[in-house]
Write an enzyme that holds these catalytic residues in place. Structure first.
Site, PDB file in Angstrom:
ATOM      1  N   ASN A 195      35.159  42.102  43.096  1.00 29.56           N
ATOM      2  CA  ASN A 195      34.590  42.562  41.800  1.00 29.56           C
ATOM      3  C   ASN A 195      33.864  43.881  41.941  1.00 29.56           C
ATOM      4  OD1 ASN A 195      35.494  40.276  40.598  1.00 29.56           O
ATOM      5  ND2 ASN A 195      33.568  39.152  40.807  1.00 29.56           N
TER       6      ASN A 195
ATOM      7  N   ASP B 179      33.704  43.030  36.389  1.00 30.86           N
ATOM      8  CA  ASP B 179      33.999  41.617  36.156  1.00 30.86           C
ATOM      9  C   ASP B 179      32.753  40.773  35.939  1.00 30.86           C
ATOM     10  OD1 ASP B 179      36.776  39.776  37.426  1.00 30.86           O
ATOM     11  OD2 ASP B 179      35.425  39.460  35.738  1.00 30.86           O
TER      12      ASP B 179
HETATM   13  C1  LIG Z   1      36.482  39.964  29.016  1.00 35.01           C
HETATM   14  C2  LIG Z   1      36.350  41.418  29.307  1.00 35.01           C
HETATM   15  C3  LIG Z   1      35.093  42.008  28.721  1.00 35.01           C
HETATM   16  C4  LIG Z   1      36.397  41.615  30.787  1.00 35.01           C
HETATM   17  C5  LIG Z   1      35.787  42.969  31.097  1.00 35.01           C
HETATM   18  N1  LIG Z   1      35.819  43.124  32.462  1.00 35.01           N
HETATM   19  C6  LIG Z   1      36.953  43.350  33.059  1.00 35.01           C
HETATM   20  O1  LIG Z   1      38.052  43.441  32.562  1.00 35.01           O
HETATM   21  C7  LIG Z   1      36.797  43.524  34.489  1.00 35.01           C
HETATM   22  N2  LIG Z   1      37.959  44.181  35.006  1.00 35.01           N
HETATM   23  C8  LIG Z   1      37.976  45.448  35.454  1.00 35.01           C
HETATM   24  C9  LIG Z   1      39.235  45.613  35.925  1.00 35.01           C
HETATM   25  C10 LIG Z   1      39.715  46.781  36.611  1.00 35.01           C
HETATM   26  C11 LIG Z   1      40.663  46.656  37.624  1.00 35.01           C
HETATM   27  C12 LIG Z   1      41.104  47.768  38.333  1.00 35.01           C
HETATM   28  C13 LIG Z   1      40.567  49.027  38.010  1.00 35.01           C
HETATM   29  C14 LIG Z   1      40.707  50.301  38.537  1.00 35.01           C
HETATM   30  C15 LIG Z   1      41.543  50.693  39.634  1.00 35.01           C
HETATM   31  N3  LIG Z   1      41.612  51.896  40.142  1.00 35.01           N
HETATM   32  C16 LIG Z   1      42.506  51.845  41.160  1.00 35.01           C
HETATM   33  C17 LIG Z   1      42.952  52.821  42.047  1.00 35.01           C
HETATM   34  C18 LIG Z   1      43.888  52.484  43.019  1.00 35.01           C
HETATM   35  C19 LIG Z   1      44.369  51.199  43.106  1.00 35.01           C
HETATM   36  C20 LIG Z   1      43.914  50.219  42.217  1.00 35.01           C
HETATM   37  C21 LIG Z   1      42.983  50.591  41.240  1.00 35.01           C
HETATM   38  N4  LIG Z   1      42.368  49.863  40.282  1.00 35.01           N
HETATM   39  N5  LIG Z   1      39.915  51.163  37.869  1.00 35.01           N
HETATM   40  N6  LIG Z   1      39.265  50.460  36.922  1.00 35.01           N
HETATM   41  C22 LIG Z   1      39.626  49.159  36.985  1.00 35.01           C
HETATM   42  C23 LIG Z   1      39.182  48.036  36.256  1.00 35.01           C
HETATM   43  C24 LIG Z   1      39.924  44.414  35.745  1.00 35.01           C
HETATM   44  N7  LIG Z   1      39.117  43.554  35.131  1.00 35.01           N
END
Ligand SMILES: CC(C)CCNC(=O)Cn1cc(-c2ccc3c(-c4nc5ccccc5[nH]4)n[nH]c3c2)cn1
Length: 262
Positions: A134, A147
């Protein structure tokens, strides 16, 4: 907002409830992460309440080390979250690749996570699900907590917590289903610090019953390659008594944090 406002980029990963893409907002050229969650999945898992709370919490957080939720929208099939893009992805994947981090890098990460947690605790929000999966990494080793699915508004009285995912980060009071407060994040920070320096969490065991027992006993074994200052801070974080754990305020003034921040 609508899906056609964005140009789809590479797929970033599969979250627990959705797929995440790197996207560019067409008008501004702004790069962000778009999380696509199917509505029936949310309804199926009956997580709409947790979902709304998570959106409220994440949208209200404004801190350089908390991942931003810029906005959200939906169409007949999906809910879309416009999230901050972190250039290097999950800390977890970096840890797996490198096996473990050096003490300078780890202390910078721990310092930033502590700053984000202190900010959240001042708003009476407990993260409750701190773990490398996370935590996202951006340019210049900047950390972004993400997260907030398990975040709750403190004080958290005792209630049966259906714990999913790893037990490794649970503090004794949660393992023993006692009441818990913000100090659960301080314990988890100790587990995180250990895992980043050693490459595995301190109480890990393939048998979860053994992990439980090792947590409540605080059966902590710190390898000799860990410096004495780092070992000192880990011991101050992983105290059985929640009130005896070092405060996030004092952590940021601990010699191991100061010495290694360069
Ligand atoms: C119910 C809701 C309010 C949930 C809100 N929170 C989330 O969605 C948490 N969350 C963040 C992500 C997420 C996953 C990956 C990334 C990335 C990211 N950058 C990368 C660069 C290289 C390889 C993988 C990468 N992932 N940037 N921002 C992200 C954000 C997935 N779920």
């Amino acid at each position: 907002w609508k899906p056609s406002d964005f140009e789809l980029g590479k797929r970033l990963g599969k979250g627990k409830f959705g797929r995440v893409y790197c996207v560019r907002e067409k008008k501004s050229g702004f790069i962000c992460a778009l999380k696509v969650m199917s509505k029936d999945e949310i309804l199926l898992y009956k997580v709409e309440k947790q979902f709304v709370r998570e959106i409220e919490i994440q949208a209200s957080l404004r801190h350089p080390n908390c991942l931003r939720l810029y906005g959200w929208f939906y169409d007949d099939k999906n809910v879309y979250l416009i999230l901050e893009y972190a250039a290097y992805g999950e800390l977890y994947k970096m840890l797996k690749k490198r096996k473990r981090f050096d003490e300078v890098t780890t202390s910078y990460y721990i310092f930033q996570v502590a700053a984000a947690l202190e900010y959240m605790h001042n708003k009476h929000i407990i993260h409750r699900d701190l773990k490398p999966e996370n935590i996202l990494v951006h340019f210049h080793n900047q950390i972004k907590l993400s997260d907030f699915g398990w975040s709750v508004y403190a004080p958290q009285n005792t209630r049966r917590n259906t714990m999913c995912g790893t037990l490794d980060y649970l503090p004794p009071e949660m393992v023993e289903s006692k009441s818990h407060d913000e100090t659960v994040d301080v314990w988890a920070l100790g587990v995180l610090m250990y895992e980043l320096l050693v490459g595995r969490p301190p109480f890990e065991d393939e048998n979860s019953g053994v992990t439980y027992r090792r947590i409540v006993k605080v059966d902590l074994r710190i390898p000799t390659f860990i410096s004495s200052e780092a070992a000192d801070l880990i011991k101050k974080l992983l105290r059985y008594e929640p009130k005896k754990r070092i405060s996030l305020h004092n952590l940021q003034r601990h010699p191991w944090i100061i010495k290694n921040r360069g």
